[in-house]
Design a protein around this motif. Sequence first.
Motif, short mmCIF file in Angstrom:
data_model
loop_
_atom_site.label_atom_id
_atom_site.label_comp_id
_atom_site.label_asym_id
_atom_site.label_seq_id
_atom_site.Cartn_x
_atom_site.Cartn_y
_atom_site.Cartn_z
N GLY A 43 0.73 -1.22 -0.13
CA GLY A 43 0.08 -0.04 -0.09
C GLY A 43 0.99 1.35 0.09
N SER A 48 -1.63 -1.03 -3.56
CA SER A 48 -2.94 -1.78 -2.97
C SER A 48 -2.26 -2.70 -2.00
CB SER A 48 -3.70 -2.83 -3.76
OG SER A 48 -4.54 -3.76 -3.12
N ASP A 49 -2.94 -2.88 -0.64
CA ASP A 49 -2.23 -3.87 0.34
C ASP A 49 -2.13 -5.26 -0.11
OD1 ASP A 49 -1.91 -1.88 2.18
OD2 ASP A 49 -3.63 -2.54 3.25
N ASN A 192 1.10 3.80 4.61
CA ASN A 192 -0.37 4.15 3.93
C ASN A 192 -1.46 4.17 4.73
OD1 ASN A 192 -0.19 1.29 4.23
ND2 ASN A 192 -1.75 1.04 2.94
N PRO A 215 -4.48 5.44 -2.01
CA PRO A 215 -4.26 4.26 -3.11
C PRO A 215 -4.26 5.28 -4.44
CG PRO A 215 -6.05 3.78 -1.74
CD PRO A 215 -5.50 5.01 -0.95
#
Length: 248
Positions: A43, A48-49, A192, A215
């Motif tokens: 992230g 994105s994680d 993040n 994001p």
Amino acid sequence: PLQDGCNTVSFSVTTKLQGVATCFANIYVWNYDDKVVISDIDGTITRSDTLGHLFPALLGKDWTHSGVAALYSSLIQNGYKLLYLSSPAIGQSNITREFLKGVEQGGQTLPDGPVLLSPDRLVASFRREVILRRPEEFKIACLRDIADLWRDDAMLAAAAAAAAAQGGGMSNAEAGDDSTTRYCPFYAGFGNRSTDALTYRTVGVPVSRIFTINPQGSIKVEFSNVQTSTYVELNDICDQVFPAVQGG
């Protein structure tokens, strides 16, 4: 003897059934007055994680934030050390290292640096991060262990003098944490989530250099809501935000 920078070591175990099994690790030798920039991975480097790791493997797509490789490379050029920190289980260490090595943006790659993951098993790490939503518990403990490497009295005195001369190395108290005042090796942190910002503030990162990214790639200084735009634009003013350190 260990050399400055990265040193690769190996550990081997011999069994009758499986023969010789070998695992490799890196030992990093840094100076007492080095300034460390912490970076989360999921992230923060990726958008994105989860998809940041899955897309390159499954679809061949780059799901990283634009400009992160250039900015982190500029930090190294200016004399800073980069430390990667993430909360997944240590069993994912090889995948994570290979992912970081494979990031390439416009001919630039992510700089080398220690990759620190949770020593817990997969289920325990998953429970802490996804169910309990307390990834900061591991991260704070981990970074405190790293900071303790700077706690030798003679080393502290020399580091404090160097920090005063260069205008860096704030104590925990100055950075917003009321724990024991000591030289702090952490110059800045990128994350993040609000838990990343909490982690960095707790271990002594100056609040003016705690950056969080969403994001969409927009970065802000977490505790002041100052927008610094993107990795690309932050890199354009890198010399102002991360001035070159002596010997860098």
